[in-house]
Scaffold this motif. Structure first.
Motif, PDB file in Angstrom:
ATOM      1  N   ASP A  26     -13.504  89.750  59.264  1.00  0.00           N
ATOM      2  CA  ASP A  26     -13.032  88.717  58.345  1.00  0.00           C
ATOM      3  C   ASP A  26     -13.481  87.355  58.846  1.00  0.00           C
ATOM      4  N   ARG A  27     -14.366  86.721  58.071  1.00  0.00           N
ATOM      5  CA  ARG A  27     -14.944  85.430  58.432  1.00  0.00           C
ATOM      6  C   ARG A  27     -15.512  85.444  59.841  1.00  0.00           C
ATOM      7  N   SER A  28     -16.088  86.550  60.180  1.00  0.00           N
ATOM      8  CA  SER A  28     -16.814  86.719  61.431  1.00  0.00           C
ATOM      9  C   SER A  28     -18.072  87.507  61.124  1.00  0.00           C
ATOM     10  N   ALA A  29     -19.160  87.145  61.788  1.00  0.00           N
ATOM     11  CA  ALA A  29     -20.387  87.918  61.635  1.00  0.00           C
ATOM     12  C   ALA A  29     -20.169  89.347  62.115  1.00  0.00           C
ATOM     13  N   CYS A  30     -20.814  90.286  61.460  1.00  0.00           N
ATOM     14  CA  CYS A  30     -20.885  91.657  61.975  1.00  0.00           C
ATOM     15  C   CYS A  30     -21.936  91.691  63.079  1.00  0.00           C
ATOM     16  N   TYR A  31     -21.608  92.328  64.175  1.00  0.00           N
ATOM     17  CA  TYR A  31     -22.630  92.608  65.180  1.00  0.00           C
ATOM     18  C   TYR A  31     -23.269  93.944  64.808  1.00  0.00           C
ATOM     19  N   CYS A  32     -24.565  93.905  64.509  1.00  0.00           N
ATOM     20  CA  CYS A  32     -25.258  95.086  63.988  1.00  0.00           C
ATOM     21  C   CYS A  32     -26.301  95.628  64.966  1.00  0.00           C
ATOM     22  N   GLY A  33     -26.305  95.138  66.185  1.00  0.00           N
ATOM     23  CA  GLY A  33     -27.348  95.530  67.132  1.00  0.00           C
ATOM     24  C   GLY A  33     -27.364  96.999  67.471  1.00  0.00           C
ATOM     25  N   ASP A  34     -26.231  97.676  67.305  1.00  0.00           N
ATOM     26  CA  ASP A  34     -26.142  99.123  67.528  1.00  0.00           C
ATOM     27  C   ASP A  34     -25.704  99.826  66.246  1.00  0.00           C
ATOM     28  N   GLY A  35     -25.927  99.159  65.115  1.00  0.00           N
ATOM     29  CA  GLY A  35     -25.378  99.643  63.862  1.00  0.00           C
ATOM     30  C   GLY A  35     -26.326 100.484  63.042  1.00  0.00           C
ATOM     31  N   HIS A  36     -25.807 100.907  61.879  1.00  0.00           N
ATOM     32  CA  HIS A  36     -26.534 101.766  60.946  1.00  0.00           C
ATOM     33  C   HIS A  36     -26.382 101.159  59.547  1.00  0.00           C
ATOM     34  N   PHE A  37     -27.346 100.309  59.195  1.00  0.00           N
ATOM     35  CA  PHE A  37     -27.266  99.565  57.939  1.00  0.00           C
ATOM     36  C   PHE A  37     -27.197 100.483  56.724  1.00  0.00           C
ATOM     37  N   HIS A  38     -27.920 101.602  56.758  1.00  0.00           N
ATOM     38  CA  HIS A  38     -27.940 102.471  55.591  1.00  0.00           C
ATOM     39  C   HIS A  38     -26.597 103.182  55.376  1.00  0.00           C
ATOM     40  N   ASP A  39     -25.888 103.457  56.447  1.00  0.00           N
ATOM     41  CA  ASP A  39     -24.628 104.204  56.364  1.00  0.00           C
ATOM     42  C   ASP A  39     -23.412 103.306  56.180  1.00  0.00           C
TER      43      ASP A  39
ATOM     44  N   ARG B 146     -25.898  93.533  53.528  1.00  0.00           N
ATOM     45  CA  ARG B 146     -27.021  93.490  52.580  1.00  0.00           C
ATOM     46  C   ARG B 146     -27.911  92.279  52.825  1.00  0.00           C
ATOM     47  N   SER B 147     -27.274  91.147  53.043  1.00  0.00           N
ATOM     48  CA  SER B 147     -28.024  89.898  53.189  1.00  0.00           C
ATOM     49  C   SER B 147     -28.826  89.867  54.482  1.00  0.00           C
ATOM     50  N   THR B 148     -28.411  90.647  55.459  1.00  0.00           N
ATOM     51  CA  THR B 148     -29.158  90.748  56.713  1.00  0.00           C
ATOM     52  C   THR B 148     -30.283  91.768  56.607  1.00  0.00           C
ATOM     53  N   TYR B 149     -29.959  92.936  56.076  1.00  0.00           N
ATOM     54  CA  TYR B 149     -30.933  94.036  56.103  1.00  0.00           C
ATOM     55  C   TYR B 149     -32.113  93.811  55.163  1.00  0.00           C
ATOM     56  N   ARG B 150     -31.853  93.431  53.939  1.00  0.00           N
ATOM     57  CA  ARG B 150     -32.924  93.406  52.936  1.00  0.00           C
ATOM     58  C   ARG B 150     -34.062  92.450  53.289  1.00  0.00           C
ATOM     59  N   PRO B 151     -33.797  91.201  53.695  1.00  0.00           N
ATOM     60  CA  PRO B 151     -34.920  90.332  54.056  1.00  0.00           C
ATOM     61  C   PRO B 151     -35.705  90.838  55.269  1.00  0.00           C
ATOM     62  N   ALA B 152     -34.983  91.362  56.276  1.00  0.00           N
ATOM     63  CA  ALA B 152     -35.664  91.873  57.466  1.00  0.00           C
ATOM     64  C   ALA B 152     -36.512  93.093  57.126  1.00  0.00           C
ATOM     65  N   ALA B 153     -35.971  93.969  56.265  1.00  0.00           N
ATOM     66  CA  ALA B 153     -36.711  95.177  55.906  1.00  0.00           C
ATOM     67  C   ALA B 153     -37.981  94.845  55.140  1.00  0.00           C
ATOM     68  N   ARG B 154     -37.904  93.880  54.246  1.00  0.00           N
ATOM     69  CA  ARG B 154     -39.104  93.507  53.497  1.00  0.00           C
ATOM     70  C   ARG B 154     -40.220  93.036  54.432  1.00  0.00           C
ATOM     71  N   VAL B 155     -39.855  92.254  55.419  1.00  0.00           N
ATOM     72  CA  VAL B 155     -40.857  91.775  56.379  1.00  0.00           C
ATOM     73  C   VAL B 155     -41.403  92.931  57.210  1.00  0.00           C
TER      74      VAL B 155
ATOM     75  N   PHE C 206     -23.127  82.280  55.596  1.00  0.00           N
ATOM     76  CA  PHE C 206     -22.386  82.766  56.762  1.00  0.00           C
ATOM     77  C   PHE C 206     -22.501  81.899  58.013  1.00  0.00           C
ATOM     78  N   ALA C 207     -23.158  80.767  57.931  1.00  0.00           N
ATOM     79  CA  ALA C 207     -23.411  79.973  59.141  1.00  0.00           C
ATOM     80  C   ALA C 207     -22.130  79.526  59.833  1.00  0.00           C
ATOM     81  N   ASP C 208     -21.020  79.417  59.076  1.00  0.00           N
ATOM     82  CA  ASP C 208     -19.769  78.984  59.691  1.00  0.00           C
ATOM     83  C   ASP C 208     -18.901  80.151  60.163  1.00  0.00           C
ATOM     84  N   TYR C 209     -19.397  81.362  60.060  1.00  0.00           N
ATOM     85  CA  TYR C 209     -18.645  82.527  60.532  1.00  0.00           C
ATOM     86  C   TYR C 209     -18.640  82.571  62.063  1.00  0.00           C
ATOM     87  N   ALA C 210     -17.560  83.098  62.630  1.00  0.00           N
ATOM     88  CA  ALA C 210     -17.478  83.286  64.077  1.00  0.00           C
ATOM     89  C   ALA C 210     -18.630  84.161  64.562  1.00  0.00           C
TER      90      ALA C 210
END
Length: 317
Positions: free
Chosen positions: A186-199, A241-250, A272-276
């Protein structure tokens, strides 16, 4: 761009809160630092998430002692990350519960994760000298298990891969409340470094289907009522979504990690720039999204050396 991770320069003490989210259910939160949860049963207590060090764990224990003198008999860990588990020794000798995949990740990458997170989060690891070693569960489960604190049933479940491959949620049916770990923020960035965007989005929808009255998320404030719960589920999904899609396109057109970073920033900064911990998470999130787009299903192990190499690539790209 800074020469160090954003979290390395964050040394300000955080204000903690202890919020009752249901009868005998409490959320320990700390301005975007890792949360813990407390479940008070008829004759004993379960704590959810150990914190990073015994020093921080004692803050949770002090809060528990402010509302009950019942013994802490269970410690449920939603996943393996060092900032969640290395404070376990402060609780004495409770039953320590993890999913089987989470325990396997302690064995596979727990030491490397500890060393990596130690460099990233110096404030959270103040007092690290007390940590006796890696935290190992005394009980593991696959799929689902139930713990009875007297008559109070607590369901510990794997709902799908998300923040890690071993994520678990802790559900208290009589209060219709859930401790989600870092599956929901909640109003914090997700840490996705060990995550699974598709799931991860499907796992969020499985949480939503409980029609919960309250959630204690992994980071951020306690969520009470359907509106707050659904807002956090929606914003977490949007962040992914906002993290994965731009990175995947590149990645899929053969672009560089630095190009992916720029594309993700263009999409995510306005929202999201103001998220923890946003700035801290961003490079790790971009790197993992880039890899997953290239069909690297198992997240590569983060080490202190890999952290620095990735950071150098982003600065020099």
């Amino acid at each position: 761009m800074s020469k160090q991770f954003a979290s390395a320069g964050d040394m300000a003490e955080k204000q903690t809160s202890f919020t009752e989210i249901g009868d005998g259910l409490w959320a320990f939160t700390a301005e975007g630092d890792p949360n813990s949860g407390v479940i008070i049963g008829d004759d004993s207590v379960m704590v959810v998430e150990a914190q990073a060090t015994p020093r921080l764990a004692r803050k949770v224990i002090d809060c528990v002692r402010g509302v009950t003198d019942k013994p802490i008999t269970h410690l449920a860990l939603t996943h393996y990350h060092a900032v969640r588990v290395l404070g376990a020794s402060a609780y004495g000798a409770p039953q320590i519960i993890m999913s089987e995949p989470a325990r396997a990740m302690v064995a596979e990458r727990g030491k490397e994760d500890w060393e990596s997170e130690f460099d990233r989060f110096p404030r959270l690891f103040q007092g690290h000298e007390e940590i006796p070693g890696l935290t190992w569960p005394t009980t593991t489960f696959k799929g689902r298990m139930s713990v009875y604190l007297g008559r109070r049933r607590v369901d510990i479940m794997q709902l799908g891969r998300a923040h890690t491959a071993g994520d678990a949620v802790i559900y208290v049916p009589d209060a219709n409340a859930m401790f989600t770990g870092d599956i929901v923020e909640d109003r914090s960035a997700c840490y996705c470094g060990d995550g699974h965007f598709h799931d991860w989005p499907a796992t969020l929808e499985r949480v939503r289907r409980f029609d919960l009255d309250a959630i204690a998320p992994g980071r951020g404030g306690a969520l009470q009522g359907a509106e707050a719960v659904n807002r956090a589920l929606d914003s977490t999904a949007d962040f992914l979504r906002s993290t994965y899609r731009p990175a995947a396109r590149v990645a899929l057109r053969g672009g560089s990690l630095k190009e992916a970073w720029d594309a993700v920033r263009a999409e995510c900064d306005p929202k999201f720039a103001d998220y923890a911990i946003y700035e801290h998470c961003l490079p790790f999130n971009v790197a993992r999204a880039y890899d997953e787009a290239l069909d690297i299903d198992t997240p590569r192990i983060w080490t202190a050396a890999r952290d620095k190499a990735m950071w150098d690539a982003l600065q020099g790209g």
